[in-house]
Design an enzyme around this catalytic site. Structure first.
Site, PDB file in Angstrom:
ATOM      1  N   LYS A  91      50.171  83.863  44.013  1.00 27.48           N
ATOM      2  CA  LYS A  91      50.783  85.090  43.908  1.00 27.48           C
ATOM      3  C   LYS A  91      49.896  86.217  44.843  1.00 27.48           C
ATOM      4  O   LYS A  91      50.975  86.762  45.329  1.00 27.48           O
ATOM      5  CB  LYS A  91      49.572  85.852  42.890  1.00 27.48           C
ATOM      6  CG  LYS A  91      50.051  87.142  42.622  1.00 27.48           C
ATOM      7  CD  LYS A  91      49.167  87.717  41.023  1.00 27.48           C
ATOM      8  CE  LYS A  91      48.427  87.393  40.264  1.00 27.48           C
ATOM      9  NZ  LYS A  91      47.388  88.904  41.119  1.00 27.48           N
ATOM     10  N   GLN A 115      41.295  94.838  48.975  1.00 26.07           N
ATOM     11  CA  GLN A 115      43.357  94.794  48.754  1.00 26.07           C
ATOM     12  C   GLN A 115      43.401  96.591  49.710  1.00 26.07           C
ATOM     13  O   GLN A 115      44.220  96.878  49.994  1.00 26.07           O
ATOM     14  CB  GLN A 115      43.388  95.308  48.083  1.00 26.07           C
ATOM     15  CG  GLN A 115      43.887  93.509  46.314  1.00 26.07           C
ATOM     16  CD  GLN A 115      43.492  93.688  44.880  1.00 26.07           C
ATOM     17  OE1 GLN A 115      43.323  95.235  44.570  1.00 26.07           O
ATOM     18  NE2 GLN A 115      44.069  93.274  44.597  1.00 26.07           N
ATOM     19  N   ASP A 136      38.076  85.928  41.235  1.00 25.42           N
ATOM     20  CA  ASP A 136      39.364  85.620  40.439  1.00 25.42           C
ATOM     21  C   ASP A 136      39.153  84.256  39.237  1.00 25.42           C
ATOM     22  O   ASP A 136      39.333  83.553  38.623  1.00 25.42           O
ATOM     23  CB  ASP A 136      41.312  85.323  40.540  1.00 25.42           C
ATOM     24  CG  ASP A 136      40.514  86.315  40.838  1.00 25.42           C
ATOM     25  OD1 ASP A 136      40.544  88.118  41.085  1.00 25.42           O
ATOM     26  OD2 ASP A 136      42.335  87.266  42.189  1.00 25.42           O
ATOM     27  N   ARG A 183      35.855  91.555  33.447  1.00 26.30           N
ATOM     28  CA  ARG A 183      35.568  89.766  32.669  1.00 26.30           C
ATOM     29  C   ARG A 183      34.020  89.295  33.640  1.00 26.30           C
ATOM     30  O   ARG A 183      34.523  88.210  32.619  1.00 26.30           O
ATOM     31  CB  ARG A 183      35.592  89.434  34.110  1.00 26.30           C
ATOM     32  CG  ARG A 183      37.499  89.230  34.485  1.00 26.30           C
ATOM     33  CD  ARG A 183      38.650  88.878  35.748  1.00 26.30           C
ATOM     34  NE  ARG A 183      40.082  88.444  35.105  1.00 26.30           N
ATOM     35  CZ  ARG A 183      40.779  89.013  36.474  1.00 26.30           C
ATOM     36  NH1 ARG A 183      40.259  88.544  37.784  1.00 26.30           N
ATOM     37  NH2 ARG A 183      41.627  89.446  36.415  1.00 26.30           N
ATOM     38  N   ARG A 238      43.348  85.981  32.852  1.00 23.55           N
ATOM     39  CA  ARG A 238      42.788  85.050  33.258  1.00 23.55           C
ATOM     40  C   ARG A 238      41.729  84.677  32.283  1.00 23.55           C
ATOM     41  O   ARG A 238      41.416  83.849  32.253  1.00 23.55           O
ATOM     42  CB  ARG A 238      41.873  85.074  34.680  1.00 23.55           C
ATOM     43  CG  ARG A 238      42.425  85.230  36.227  1.00 23.55           C
ATOM     44  CD  ARG A 238      42.226  85.618  37.385  1.00 23.55           C
ATOM     45  NE  ARG A 238      42.981  85.915  38.275  1.00 23.55           N
ATOM     46  CZ  ARG A 238      44.469  85.216  38.396  1.00 23.55           C
ATOM     47  NH1 ARG A 238      44.359  84.017  38.051  1.00 23.55           N
ATOM     48  NH2 ARG A 238      44.496  85.430  39.454  1.00 23.55           N
TER      49      ARG A 238
HETATM   50  O1  S3P Z   1      44.775  90.526  47.971  1.00 28.13           O
HETATM   51  C1  S3P Z   1      44.766  90.027  47.346  1.00 28.13           C
HETATM   52  O2  S3P Z   1      45.265  89.408  46.931  1.00 28.13           O
HETATM   53  C2  S3P Z   1      43.548  90.390  46.181  1.00 28.13           C
HETATM   54  C3  S3P Z   1      42.175  89.952  46.587  1.00 28.13           C
HETATM   55  C4  S3P Z   1      41.061  90.309  45.113  1.00 28.13           C
HETATM   56  O3  S3P Z   1      41.003  91.247  45.129  1.00 28.13           O
HETATM   57  P1  S3P Z   1      39.450  92.289  45.426  1.00 28.13           P
HETATM   58  O4  S3P Z   1      38.832  92.346  46.701  1.00 28.13           O
HETATM   59  O5  S3P Z   1      39.066  93.130  45.309  1.00 28.13           O
HETATM   60  O6  S3P Z   1      38.430  91.309  45.133  1.00 28.13           O
HETATM   61  C5  S3P Z   1      41.561  89.014  44.524  1.00 28.13           C
HETATM   62  O7  S3P Z   1      40.283  89.785  42.837  1.00 28.13           O
HETATM   63  C6  S3P Z   1      43.165  89.547  43.089  1.00 28.13           C
HETATM   64  O8  S3P Z   1      43.316  89.439  42.219  1.00 28.13           O
HETATM   65  C7  S3P Z   1      43.889  89.434  44.864  1.00 28.13           C
HETATM   66  C1  PEP Z   2      42.767  90.266  39.987  1.00 26.30           C
HETATM   67  C2  PEP Z   2      43.704  90.506  39.285  1.00 26.30           C
HETATM   68  O1  PEP Z   2      44.263  90.564  40.555  1.00 26.30           O
HETATM   69  P1  PEP Z   2      45.640  92.381  41.035  1.00 26.30           P
HETATM   70  O2  PEP Z   2      43.987  92.614  41.703  1.00 26.30           O
HETATM   71  O3  PEP Z   2      46.246  92.470  42.026  1.00 26.30           O
HETATM   72  O4  PEP Z   2      45.454  93.409  39.563  1.00 26.30           O
HETATM   73  C3  PEP Z   2      43.850  88.676  39.184  1.00 26.30           C
HETATM   74  O5  PEP Z   2      45.554  88.594  39.478  1.00 26.30           O
HETATM   75  O6  PEP Z   2      43.277  88.164  38.530  1.00 26.30           O
END
Ligand code: S3P
Ligand code: PEP
Length: 428
Positions: free
Chosen positions: A23, A166, A307, A338, A380
């Site tokens: 994803k 992110q 995750d 979580r 999850r």
């Molecule tokens: O950049 C990404 O694709 C993601 C970053 C992660 O988040 P965080 O950076 O907030 O931990 C992860 O938990 C999320 O499911 C996907």
């Molecule tokens: C936290 C997740 O995704 P997002 O942060 O993109 O919502 C996930 O896929 O577990």
């Protein structure tokens, strides 16, 4: 409310599973291709709700995206123009945090909408930038919807490393398009670092250069152009983790297909964790075979691989001795808290598990027992409980189980295909 009831006595989980596409990589490929003038073909896309949200918003920003089975043909634009200001991110943190800066790559107005927990997931890092740069924004008391109007200017952006990577990825997609150079400076330790690697990797494939000095300072030249590119999305290690744990705690081997064992995905760490716990895995170029194993508890730091926290709680619950899942703070700001959700639902199944500050402490038991559980509307958590059923005596009910569609719409179908027994399933 949709639920599944699993009858573990009739589970006979074994065989082969093709892991769905990553994803994280898919979001990134769709965004980069949408920003590259010309045609890009992106193969191996799974239309989860999160990915559909990104596709829809990139379309509203001016890309032409055509779906043909699992293949996307994307005719990108180097001139983002928002045609419909309502941008619905549903529950996808990646979508909203990647696309807020992009909406402001030139003067624009946009309204970011969301659902469920996304409404309150943190965006303050961006609000601070808006205040500094005089970008207009409005929220509903700190919650979505978020209305923004303005244009992001090149700058030195000081971003905390411990809230969400992110924000850093979001800025990285946008800053190369601005009319001047920028720097991203990370304050404190960078967590979820591998996700920044995924962003840098995808940007690089699409012709964008960012200089990374030790994950503390990122130098980004402005006026860069994305170049159209074809790309095939590799298998998702966060989703593979569910089937790896299924193989370890089950009675038969499971073979995973579609993985890149040289992947940059941080959740590939599941392979090391499984081995450190005594798991037997045969890792080959084109498949990973997981064998039933007597696993032992260990200390696991999830700051770089958040995750897989929930499914590791399942593994710890049925491994011998003590497992401590530490540095899990960011697990609280995902689709649900979580830490609390994993502890509460696994405790209902008889696990010896407790929440200690931002850690989870587990003393393994031989077997779990059936009960009614809830997914907390978190994909999850739902998938973790399904895998836990392998070690359960009696039936397990998982309420709100349709939430798997956020990342893995075919999960229940795959679960049945590989030998999981659903007594009842109205998820579709
Ligand atoms: O950049 C990404 O694709 C993601 C970053 C992660 O988040 P965080 O950076 O907030 O931990 C992860 O938990 C999320 O499911 C996907
Ligand atoms: C936290 C997740 O995704 P997002 O942060 O993109 O919502 C996930 O896929 O577990």
């Amino acid at each position: 409310m949709k639920k599944v009831i699993i009858n573990p006595e009739k589970n006979n989980i074994k065989g082969e599973i093709v892991i769905p596409p990553s994803k994280s990589y898919a979001h990134r490929a769709i965004i980069c291709a949408s920003l590259a003038k010309g045609r890009s073909i992106i193969e191996n896309i799974d239309y989860s709700v999160d990915i559909n949200s990104t596709i829809e918003i990139m379309t509203k920003m001016g890309a032409k995206i055509e779906k043909n089975g699992s293949v996307l043909t994307i005719d990108g634009t180097d001139n983002i123009k928002i045609t419909d200001i309502d941008l619905n991110c549903n529950e996808s943190g990646s979508t909203i945090r990647f696309l807020i800066p992009l909406a402001l790559a030139r003067y624009n107005r946009a309204k970011f909408l969301g659902k469920g927990k996304l409404i309150t997931r943190p965006l303050d890092v961006y609000y601070n930038i808006f205040e500094k740069q005089g970008i207009k924004y409005e929220t509903d008391n700190g919650k979505l919807p978020l209305f923004v109007e303005g244009e992001l200017k090149p700058d030195t952006f000081i971003i905390p490393g411990n809230i969400s990577s992110q924000f850093i990825s979001g800025l990285m997609f946008t800053l190369p398009l601005l009319n001047g150079d920028s720097i991203i400076k990370i304050k404190g330790n960078l967590e979820s670092k591998a996700y920044v690697d995924l962003t840098l990797d995808m940007l690089n494939r699409f012709g964008i250069e960012i200089e990374n000095r030790d994950y503390q300072n990122f130098y980004i030249k402005g006026n860069q152009k994305y170049k159209a590119q074809n790309y095939r999305v590799e298998g998702d290690f966060s989703q593979a983790a569910f089937w790896i744990v299924a193989g370890l705690i089950g009675e038969n081997p499971i073979t995973l297909k579609g993985m890149n064992i040289n992947s940059l995905q941080g959740d590939k760490e599941i392979l090391n964790i499984a081995k450190r716990m005594g798991g037997q895995l045969d890792i080959k170029e084109e498949e990973i075979i997981v064998y039933p194993s007597k696993t032992k508890g260990i200390k696991i730091d999830v700051s770089q691989c958040p995750d897989i926290g929930p499914i590791l709680s399942v593994l710890g619950s049925v491994s011998e001795g003590e497992t401590n899942i530490v540095n899990a703070e960011r697990l609280r700001i995902k689709e649900c808290d979580r830490i609390t959700a994993s502890v509460s639902e696994l405790a209902k199944l008889g696990a010896n598990i407790q929440e200690i500050e931002d850690s989870i402490k587990i003393i393994g038991v031989e077997r779990l027992s059936g009960n009614k559980t809830d997914s907390w509307n978190d994909h999850r958590i739902a998938m973790s409980l399904a895998i836990a059923s392998i070690k359960i005596d009696g039936e397990i009910e998982i309420n709100n189980s349709e939430c798997v569609k956020k990342s893995y719409p075919s999960f229940w179908k795959e679960f049945t295909k590989i030998g999981g027994h659903l007594n009842e399933c109205n998820v579709g």
